[in-house]
Enzyme design. Sequence first.
Site, PDB file in Angstrom:
ATOM      1  N   TYR A  38       7.565   9.442 -29.696  1.00 33.44           N
ATOM      2  CA  TYR A  38       7.128   8.978 -31.010  1.00 33.44           C
ATOM      3  C   TYR A  38       8.047   7.895 -31.569  1.00 33.44           C
ATOM      4  O   TYR A  38       7.669   7.146 -32.462  1.00 33.44           O
ATOM      5  CB  TYR A  38       7.051  10.143 -32.008  1.00 33.44           C
ATOM      6  N   LYS A  77       8.120  18.483 -18.391  1.00 29.41           N
ATOM      7  CA  LYS A  77       7.195  18.025 -17.343  1.00 29.41           C
ATOM      8  C   LYS A  77       8.068  17.411 -16.245  1.00 29.41           C
ATOM      9  O   LYS A  77       7.900  16.253 -15.850  1.00 29.41           O
ATOM     10  CB  LYS A  77       6.207  17.009 -17.976  1.00 29.41           C
ATOM     11  N   ASP A 106       1.990  21.983 -19.205  1.00 26.95           N
ATOM     12  CA  ASP A 106       0.573  22.341 -19.021  1.00 26.95           C
ATOM     13  C   ASP A 106       0.426  23.845 -18.800  1.00 26.95           C
ATOM     14  O   ASP A 106      -0.477  24.492 -19.346  1.00 26.95           O
ATOM     15  CB  ASP A 106      -0.069  21.533 -17.877  1.00 26.95           C
ATOM     16  N   ASP A 145       4.911  19.203 -30.649  1.00 27.91           N
ATOM     17  CA  ASP A 145       3.883  18.929 -31.647  1.00 27.91           C
ATOM     18  C   ASP A 145       2.608  19.678 -31.267  1.00 27.91           C
ATOM     19  O   ASP A 145       2.000  20.398 -32.073  1.00 27.91           O
ATOM     20  CB  ASP A 145       3.640  17.405 -31.660  1.00 27.91           C
ATOM     21  N   ASP A 159       1.306  23.682 -32.751  1.00 26.76           N
ATOM     22  CA  ASP A 159      -0.002  23.847 -33.397  1.00 26.76           C
ATOM     23  C   ASP A 159      -0.847  24.884 -32.661  1.00 26.76           C
ATOM     24  O   ASP A 159      -1.545  25.690 -33.276  1.00 26.76           O
ATOM     25  CB  ASP A 159      -0.760  22.512 -33.435  1.00 26.76           C
TER      26      ASP A 159
END
Length: 356
Positions: A142, A188, A220, A244, A248
């Site tokens: 980000y 990852k 994943d 993020d 959620d």
Amino acid sequence: MKSYNIAVIKGDGIGPEIVDEAIKVLDAACKGEDIELNYEEYLMGGCAYDATGNPLPQETIDGAKKSDAILFGAIGGEKWDTLDRHLRPESGLLRFRSELGVFANLRPTNVFDELLDASTIKPEVLKGVDLFVVRELTGGIYFGQPREKLEDMAYNTMVYTKEEIRRIAVVAFESAMKRRKEVCSVDKANVLEVSQLWRETVEEVALDYPEVKLSHMYVDNCAMQLVRNPRQFDVILTGNIFGDILSDEASMISGSIGLLPSASVGGLVGLFEPIHGSAPDIAGQGISNPIATVMSAAMMLRFALGEDKVANKIEKAVANVLRDGYRTKDLAEYGAKEVCSTTKMGSIIADYVAKI
Ligand code: NAD
């Protein structure tokens, strides 16, 4: 008598009504504990833009930086959606977080037994879930440079320095030491070099915490495991973009967005806020659920002020209020004996706190 200065930013939409209830509960919890909280209110978001032309006035930044902790409601609403990007409430909040330097976002997810049916996941999968996501907040893709949008291509860069990884890993291991002593680091590393550095650095930090069991998981797989068997997790440590998404996902386990608190810490002053937004669709109707903000206030006591005993009192009171069937409208279908207004819910929690 211990005295703390709390910067209060109520914001827009339901922000003022939920923060007022959290303050009611805080005052009840501190009564008789030799703790005094001094509140100073500041403007941020759409209301600040309306009053000053700036969604994040300098006075708010200065006041917040001088405080011991910040209690925050929510900002934003359609009214301000058409403003230039830099004048919008949301950009004020992003700027605020970076001014404070809060690099660690903490999000607990617990499931209250009485609300097992409120989630879309099967009750037997959910029962006993108690997990804690530690997300890096000020680095990663980000913020990474270079970034650019061209006519036919666009790119962003995922960057982490070793120091950025080390300091967020320390937060995760310290959190685990106060919980079940397990950290699952999510990355990852099978594809990304930045994740390989992440993994190596987390392994190094782990050497300082021999009591904590460290595991690694690809993001994943973690997304899948969170809905398959969320009970397996204690502390989940992860970077900005993965966190993020995963936080959620984890929040939906509890069934209502109105229940979940968060803390952003590690910088000058900690910021404590519900995970939901300003809910303009229900603002001013007296039906919003103040529990996420009340629980954020409990996190503030624990993580910013070191007042664990008072924090525990608030969390226990909330659990007891839900056990006894008090619900706001968002949870009315799930075991309600009485459906309460926002203010009534705050008062009931305050009464329960006073009895603990
Ligand atoms: P939202 O979280 O405000 O609302 C989503 C849904 O959940 C709505 O139906 C709302 O009524 C409900 N809801 C949220 N909190 C509730 C509560 N405490 N009790 C009962 N129901 C609740 O998300 P949104 O609708 O996407 O965004 C509304 C505004 O909030 C937008 O302007 C957005 O930018 C802003 N926002 C702010 C923050 C923040 O301040 N940190 C976070 C997210 C969104």
